[in-house]
Design an enzyme around this catalytic site. Structure first.
Site, PDB file in Angstrom:
ATOM      1  N   ASP A   1       0.861  -1.172   0.000  1.00  0.00           N
ATOM      2  CA  ASP A   1       0.000   0.000   0.000  1.00  0.00           C
ATOM      3  C   ASP A   1       0.908   1.236   0.000  1.00  0.00           C
ATOM      4  OD1 ASP A   1      -3.165   0.668   1.708  1.00  0.00           O
ATOM      5  OD2 ASP A   1      -2.077   1.769   0.162  1.00  0.00           O
TER       6      ASP A   1
ATOM      7  N   GLU B   1     -10.253   7.210   4.552  1.00  0.00           N
ATOM      8  CA  GLU B   1      -9.194   6.592   5.356  1.00  0.00           C
ATOM      9  C   GLU B   1      -9.181   7.152   6.776  1.00  0.00           C
ATOM     10  OE1 GLU B   1      -6.453   6.282   1.377  1.00  0.00           O
ATOM     11  OE2 GLU B   1      -5.600   5.582   3.252  1.00  0.00           O
TER      12      GLU B   1
HETATM   13  C1  GLC Z   1      -4.314   4.374   0.017  1.00  0.00           C
HETATM   14  C2  GLC Z   1      -5.216   3.225   0.410  1.00  0.00           C
HETATM   15  C3  GLC Z   1      -5.371   2.169  -0.645  1.00  0.00           C
HETATM   16  C4  GLC Z   1      -5.267   2.813  -2.013  1.00  0.00           C
HETATM   17  C5  GLC Z   1      -3.864   3.359  -2.173  1.00  0.00           C
HETATM   18  C6  GLC Z   1      -3.670   4.097  -3.500  1.00  0.00           C
HETATM   19  O1  GLC Z   1      -3.512   4.757   1.083  1.00  0.00           O
HETATM   20  O2  GLC Z   1      -4.897   2.570   1.633  1.00  0.00           O
HETATM   21  O3  GLC Z   1      -6.630   1.539  -0.439  1.00  0.00           O
HETATM   22  O4  GLC Z   1      -5.528   1.845  -3.017  1.00  0.00           O
HETATM   23  O5  GLC Z   1      -3.484   4.213  -1.105  1.00  0.00           O
HETATM   24  O6  GLC Z   1      -4.414   5.287  -3.507  1.00  0.00           O
END
Ligand code: GLC
Length: 581
Positions: free
Chosen positions: A245, A443
Site C-alpha cells: 500500500d 481513510e
Molecule cells: C491508500 C489506500 C489504498 C489505495 C492506495 C492508493 O492509502 O490505503 O486503499 O488503493 O493508497 O491510492
C-alpha cells in the site's frame, strides 16, 4: 517491482529506469481530468515503457487507480454507491454488473488496473473506511468477492480490467477501528473473519492483492512473511502478485533500507512508492548485491508481475490511445447510470415508517431541507474527484442530487436551505424530506476517536510505526457531531409537518433523537451520483429491499461493546407496502 505515483515520475523516468507500473493516488488527475487526458497520459507512459534499448526489453507498463465505486477520480464518471450500501442490497449479480460497468469506464480512460475490491470486514464503525466494507459479516463480503472479480476482470480480454483484493489482511479488525492500527485476533479468528472473503476472490482468479497497513498481533502486514508468503501464496495458492500500500513499507522501520529488505523478503512483489522510488531502487539493488535479498526472491516477484501482465494480455494490446474502449463515448452514459440508480434503490434501508409517512404522494406539497439534500459531493463521499471527496455539485458532472431527483417526480416540492427552516409556514406543506448526515472523508481522516490515548495504546503494541491522521470527530453520537441535523429535523417536526429523514453516512450512526423526531427514517449510506435512486423509493415506485449489512448501534458507548443489543440488528429493514412499525 517499482510503482511511483504519477506526480513523481515522468515518461522519461519510465524509460530511463524501466518502471513497470505507475499509479494515480486518490484525486491525482491529469490535465483537466477528462477521459482523453487520462488516455493521453497513459499512452505516454506506455510508449516510454515499450521504448526498448540494448539493456532493456519492451515490457508494457501497468497503470493503477482507485476506481472503488465507479471510476470516481474522473470528471463525468458514473459514481456508484460505496460498498456499505451495496452490502445492504444483498445482490451479488448486481455487484457483477456494477464491476463490469466500472471496467468499461476505466478502460475508456486507458487504465488497466483498479485497486478494488476492498474485502475488509469492518468490525468497528469508528473506522473511517467502514464505507469501503460491504459488511461486518464475512459471509456477505465473501458472497460479493467472486462477483466483483468476475465483473471487473471478465475473461481478461478487451473488456477486462485487473482487480486487486485488499487490504491483506485484517484491515477491518483493528482495535477501536483505528485506521492502520493493530488487529489483535487469533489465527483462527483471522481466518474466519478476515481471510475467508479472499478465498472466493482467489478462486475467481483475482490477479493482484494489496498488503494492509495494519499490524496483526503487533507485526505489520507489510513485513509479515507468514501472512504474505506462507498463507496467501502457499496455503491459499494465490498466483498473482502482491503490491504494497501507499509507502506502506516505510512504517516497518525508521531505517528505510531495513524496511525494504523486510518487505521484499516477506513476499511483497511490487512497491507503491509514492515519491522516493529512486532511493527504493538503489536500496533494493544494494540488498541484492549484498545477498540480504536473494536473487531468487527478485526472480519470483518479477515472474509473478510478468505472468499477470501476460494473463491480462498486456503484451498483445495496442498502445492505450489505440485500444478499443479508450475514449469510448459511453463513458458516464445512461447504461451505467441506470445500473447505479438501481443500486441506489436496492441499497436504501427503511428503518422507520410511522403513520404511513411513506410512500409520499407525487402531488403532495413537499418541503425539502437538510444540508445533504442538494449536494452531489456529499452523496458520493470519499475517493470521488479528490481523495477526501468534494462538497459541491459542480465537481460531480452527470447524475443529480437527491433534491434534483425529487423535483423530477413532484411538481409541488420546494427546497429550503435555511438552517432551521424558520420561515416555513406549516399550512403550506403536507410532508418534509430532510436529508442529513456526514460530510465526505477517506481513510484515517474518517476515523472517530474519543481520545489520542487510544493511538498511544494501539501504537505501543505495534513493532514499527503507525501513521495517524486528523480524525473526523470525537464521537459517533450524531446529535453531538452534527447538531445541525437534529436541529432542522426538530424545527420542522415542531411545526407539525411529518418528517421523512434520509441519512447519508459512511456507517451506521447512533441517531436516537433524530429517529424519535422523524415519522420515517431511511439509511441511504453514500449513494453516489444517481440521486434519483433515492426519490424512486420516496414515492413508492419500488419496494424497499435493503437489509442492514452492519448492526445499527443504539448509542456511541455500545459500539465497542458487542454484548449490547443493537438498535437495529444485522439484516433489519422495513418495507412500505407490507411493513409495519
Ligand atoms: C491508500 C489506500 C489504498 C489505495 C492506495 C492508493 O492509502 O490505503 O486503499 O488503493 O493508497 O491510492
Amino acid at each position: 517491482m517499482t510503482q511511483p505515483e504519477r506526480m513523481a515520475c515522468t515518461p522519461e523516468d519510465v524509460k530511463e529506469f524501466h518502471i513497470g507500473s505507475v499509479l494515480s493516488g486518490g484525486g491525482s488527475c491529469p490535465g483537466d481530468n477528462s477521459p482523453s487526458d487520462w488516455v493521453d497520459m497513459n499512452d505516454a507512459y506506455w510508449q516510454a515503457s515499450m521504448d526498448a534499448d540494448d539493456e532493456h526489453l519492451a515490457i508494457p507498463l501497468l497503470y493503477g487507480v482507485d476506481a472503488i465505486h465507479g471510476n470516481g477520480n474522473v470528471r463525468g464518471a458514473t459514481v456508484f454507491p460505496h460498498n456499505i450500501g451495496l452490502g445492504a442490497a444483498r445482490d451479488p449479480d448486481l455487484i457483477e454488473r456494477i464491476a463490469r460497468a466500472t471496467a468499461r469506464e476505466i478502460l475508456a480512460t486507458g487504465v488497466d488496473w483498479t485497486f478494488a475490491p476492498t474485502l475488509a470486514v469492518a468490525r468497528n464503525i469508528h473506522w473511517g473506511r467502514s464505507y469501503e466494507s460491504f459488511s461486518e459479516d464475512a459471509g456477505i463480503v465473501g458472497s460479493y468477492a467472486a462477483s466483483f472479480v468476475n465483473g471487473m476482470q471478465g475473461d481478461l480480454g478487451d473488456e477486462g480490467v485487473i482487480a486487486c483484493a485488499k487490504h491483506w489482511v485484517g484491515d477491518g479488525g483493528t482495535t477501536h477501528g483505528i485506521d492502520q492500527g493493530e488487529t489483535t485476533v487469533t489465527l483462527a479468528e483471522l481466518h474466519a473473519t478476515h481471510i475467508a472473503p479472499y478465498r472466493p476472490a482467489i478462486d475467481a482468479g483475482v490477479l493482484t492483492v494489496m498488503a494492509s497497513f495494519n499490524s496483526w498481533n503487533g507485526d505489520k502486514c507489510h513485513g509479515h512473511r507468514q501472512l504474505v508468503t506462507e498463507l496467501l501464496k502457499e496455503e491459499l495458492g494465490f498466483k498473482g502478485f502482491v503490491i504494497s500500500d501507499w509507502d506502506g513499507i516505510d512504517y516497518l522501520s525508521k531505517n528505510y533500507y531495513d524496511a525494504i529488505g523486510m518487505s521484499v523478503n516477506a513476499g511483497i512483489d511490487m512497491f507503491m512508492v509514492s515519491v522516493d522510488w529512486q532511493q527504493f531502487i538503489r536500496h533494493l539493488r544494494t540488498h541484492v548485491e549484498k545477498g540480504s535479498v536473494p536473487l531468487s526472491r527478485i526472480d519470483d516477484a518479477v515472474r509473478r508481475i510478468l505472468k499477470v501482465k501476460m494473463a491480462f494480455g498486456l503484451f498483445d494490446k495496442p498502445r492505450p490511445a489505440k485500444r478499443h474502449w479508450s475514449n469510448d463515448t459511453r463513458f458516464g452514459g445512461l447504461e451505467q447510470r441506470q445500473i447505479a440508480r438501481e443500486a441506489v434503490r436496492k441499497s436504501l434501508v427503511l428503518l422507520k415508517n410511522e403513520d404511513a409517512a411513506l410512500p409520499i404522494k407525487r402531488d403532495a406539497r413537499i418541503l425539502v431541507a437538510g444540508k445533504n439534500a442538494h449536494n452531489r459531493g456529499h452523496q458520493c463521499g470519499g475517493f470521488t474527484i479528490a481523495w477526501q471527496g468534494v462538497e459541491d455539485n459542480e465537481s460531480i458532472e452527470g447524475g443529480c442530487s437527491i433534491w434534483e431527483g425529487i423535483r423530477t417526480f413532484a411538481d409541488n416540492a420546494v427546497l429550503c436551505e435555511e438552517p432551521l427552516a424558520e420561515g416555513v409556514n406549516p399550512a403550506e406543506y403536507d410532508v418534509a424530506i430532510v436529508v442529513v448526515g456526514e460530510r465526505p472523508y477517506a481513510e484515517g481522516m474518517g476515523d472517530v476517536r474519543p481520545g489520542e490515548n487510544l493511538i498511544v495504546e494501539a501504537g505501543s503494541q505495534i513493532r514499527g510505526e503507525m501513521k495517524v491522521l486528523e480524525p473526523y470527530g470525537r464521537t459517533l453520537e450524531h446529535a453531538v457531531s452534527h447538531p445541525e441535523d437534529l436541529a432542522i429535523i426538530s424545527s420542522i417536526a415542531k411545526k407539525g409537518i411529518p418528517v421523512v429523514t434520509v441519512l447519508l453516512s459512511g456507517r451506521p450512526l447512533p441517531v436516537a433523537p433524530e429517529l424519535a423526531a422523524s415519522n420515517a427514517f431511511i439509511a441511504a449510506w453514500l449513494p453516489g451520483s444517481e440521486g434519483e435512486g433515492v426519490s424512486d423509493m420516496l414515492f413508492g415506485n419500488f419496494e424497499f429491499q435493503g437489509r442492514l449489512s452492519f448492526a445499527w448501534p443504539k448509542d456511541a458507548a455500545s459500539v465497542n461493546d458487542p454484548s449490547c443489543e443493537p438498535r437495529f440488528p444485522l439484516g433489519y429493514g422495513l418495507q412500505i407496502f407490507d411493513g409495519v412499525e
